[in-house]
Design an enzyme around this catalytic site. Structure first.
Site, short mmCIF file in Angstrom:
data_model
loop_
_atom_site.label_atom_id
_atom_site.label_comp_id
_atom_site.label_asym_id
_atom_site.label_seq_id
_atom_site.Cartn_x
_atom_site.Cartn_y
_atom_site.Cartn_z
N SER A 145 -2.64 -0.02 -5.80
CA SER A 145 -1.90 -0.89 -6.94
C SER A 145 -1.54 0.41 -7.78
O SER A 145 -2.41 1.70 -7.83
CB SER A 145 -2.14 -2.05 -7.74
OG SER A 145 -1.27 -1.94 -8.63
N TYR A 155 -9.28 -3.73 -12.29
CA TYR A 155 -7.77 -4.77 -11.68
C TYR A 155 -7.75 -2.91 -10.78
O TYR A 155 -8.06 -3.03 -9.72
CB TYR A 155 -7.35 -5.29 -12.45
CG TYR A 155 -5.81 -4.85 -10.40
CD1 TYR A 155 -5.92 -6.08 -10.14
CD2 TYR A 155 -4.95 -4.45 -10.97
CE1 TYR A 155 -4.57 -5.55 -8.55
CE2 TYR A 155 -3.34 -4.13 -9.87
CZ TYR A 155 -4.31 -5.35 -9.26
OH TYR A 155 -2.95 -5.37 -7.93
N1 LIG Z 1 3.34 -8.01 -7.29
C1 LIG Z 1 2.88 -7.04 -7.59
O1 LIG Z 1 3.74 -6.28 -9.11
C2 LIG Z 1 1.97 -5.83 -6.99
C3 LIG Z 1 1.55 -4.54 -7.64
C4 LIG Z 1 0.98 -3.49 -7.18
C5 LIG Z 1 -0.13 -3.97 -5.71
N2 LIG Z 1 0.01 -5.83 -5.88
C6 LIG Z 1 -0.77 -5.50 -4.37
O2 LIG Z 1 -0.15 -6.36 -3.61
C7 LIG Z 1 -1.04 -7.62 -3.00
C8 LIG Z 1 0.16 -9.31 -2.70
O3 LIG Z 1 0.52 -9.18 -3.92
P1 LIG Z 1 1.66 -10.32 -4.58
O4 LIG Z 1 2.22 -10.24 -5.34
O5 LIG Z 1 2.14 -10.81 -2.86
O6 LIG Z 1 0.17 -11.77 -4.58
P2 LIG Z 1 0.61 -13.26 -4.38
O7 LIG Z 1 -0.62 -13.83 -5.32
O8 LIG Z 1 2.04 -13.29 -4.18
O9 LIG Z 1 -0.23 -13.59 -2.74
C9 LIG Z 1 -1.25 -13.07 -2.59
C10 LIG Z 1 -1.87 -14.22 -1.51
O10 LIG Z 1 -2.78 -13.52 -1.58
C11 LIG Z 1 -4.01 -14.94 -0.95
N3 LIG Z 1 -5.31 -13.98 -0.93
C12 LIG Z 1 -5.83 -13.99 -2.62
N4 LIG Z 1 -7.15 -14.62 -2.22
C13 LIG Z 1 -7.47 -14.19 -0.50
C14 LIG Z 1 -8.19 -13.96 -0.31
N5 LIG Z 1 -9.66 -14.47 -0.65
N6 LIG Z 1 -8.26 -14.18 1.55
C15 LIG Z 1 -6.74 -14.79 1.80
N7 LIG Z 1 -6.03 -14.49 1.14
C16 LIG Z 1 -6.05 -14.49 -0.03
C17 LIG Z 1 -3.38 -16.03 -2.29
O11 LIG Z 1 -3.60 -17.03 -2.10
C18 LIG Z 1 -2.05 -15.39 -2.39
O12 LIG Z 1 -1.07 -16.02 -0.68
C19 LIG Z 1 -1.73 -7.38 -3.94
O13 LIG Z 1 -3.51 -6.87 -2.84
C20 LIG Z 1 -1.55 -6.58 -4.87
O14 LIG Z 1 -3.00 -6.86 -5.89
C21 LIG Z 1 0.90 -6.11 -6.75
#
Ligand SMILES: NC(=O)c1ccc[n+]([C@@H]2O[C@H](COP(=O)([O-])OP(=O)(O)OC[C@H]3O[C@@H](n4cnc5c(N)ncnc54)[C@H](O)[C@@H]3O)[C@@H](O)[C@H]2O)c1
Length: 250
Positions: A145, A155
């Site tokens: 991230s 985080y």
């Molecule tokens: N959306 C953003 O702006 C953003 C920015 C930087 C990084 N990220 C990273 O990208 C990744 C995905 O983000 P997103 O926005 O698609 O998230 P999201 O919350 O929409 O989806 C994440 C998915 O991971 C699943 N999950 C959570 N804990 C879990 C576990 N222990 N085992 C298996 N599955 C699990 C959840 O059920 C969910 O379906 C994450 O690692 C997040 O930190 C997102």
């Protein structure tokens, strides 16, 4: 035969957001997408959407921190076509609840944050790699991230560890021909983020970008497809920032 056709890709956190979009993009290019999510129902629903669109996909329930379950999941994925070609370590906790100061979250929440975001990457990589050795073009993509480069949050620290693990695994797996890279997304308006992030936080973070455009899932999907492709054959141990220039201003 392209870079993905006939290959097997495991995507953790594959039921929603980036993970769901990764699975759809990989399947559209002919890969079998194995979507793993702690919420098995959303993983299966996302896989069913891919199959309805003519792609190949399997949805499986499982927690990325559960070693025994991840061993089963990877064995099941490997059974599809004799091994695993791509592992996308995407599952992560990043809701508002886990974005608070350490003193507000307390030990149990901070522990769970690191357990999922950091140890989840270790657990899934250890479980998948025995099935990836000897597969031409095999690679791992971790999702870090932009928060990792800004410092000042648990985080961000968990995602800094993901960038570090990317280098360590790249070193350890290079002799096996397995590349390991990461993507650091900026603020991306996935469903979760769009729904729960307060508008003033969105505006504050967006003001840090150089580009005026909103960050979208598609930007991160394109980066993942590049890193898993033969165009990235000489790239390993890197974290690619996809932030609209956000990190450049830090
Ligand atoms: N959306 C953003 O702006 C953003 C920015 C930087 C990084 N990220 C990273 O990208 C990744 C995905 O983000 P997103 O926005 O698609 O998230 P999201 O919350 O929409 O989806 C994440 C998915 O991971 C699943 N999950 C959570 N804990 C879990 C576990 N222990 N085992 C298996 N599955 C699990 C959840 O059920 C969910 O379906 C994450 O690692 C997040 O930190 C997102």
């Amino acid at each position: 035969m392209g870079d993905w056709s006939g290959k097997t890709a495991v995507v953790t956190g594959g039921g929603r957001g980036f993970g769901k979009a990764f699975g759809a993009a990989l399947a559209a290019e002919g890969a079998h997408a194995v979507l793993v999510d702690i919420d098995g129902a959303v993983a299966e629903a996302a896989a069913a959407e891919i199959r309805a669109a003519g792609g190949a996909a399997t949805g499986l329930g499982g927690d990325v921190t559960d070693e025994a379950r991840m061993n089963e999941v990877m064995a099941q994925a490997a059974a599809v076509a004799g091994g695993i070609d791509f592992l996308i370590n995407n599952a992560g906790l990043h809701s508002d609840e886990y974005g608070q100061p350490i003193f507000k979250m307390g030990l149990a929440k901070v522990r769970r944050l690191f357990e999922v975001n950091v140890m989840g990457v270790v657990c899934c990589t250890l479980a998948a790699v025995p099935h990836m050795r000897g597969r031409p073009g095999a690679s791992v993509v971790n999702i870090s991230s932009s928060a990792a480069h800004m410092h000042g949050s648990a985080y961000g620290d968990s995602k800094l560890a993901v960038a570090g693990l990317t280098i360590t695994f790249a070193r350890e797996l290079a002799p096996d021909g397995i590349r390991v890279n990461a993507i650091s997304p900026g603020l991306m308006l996935t469903e979760t983020i769009a729904a729960e992030l307060p508008p003033e936080t969105k505006a504050r973070v967006k003001a840090m970008q150089l580009l005026a455009e909103d960050g979208k899932e598609g930007h991160i999907v394109d980066a993942m497809m590049f890193l898993t492709s033969s165009k990235a054959a000489f790239i390993t141990g890197e974290t690619l920032r996809v932030t609209g220039g956000m990190a450049a201003g830090v």
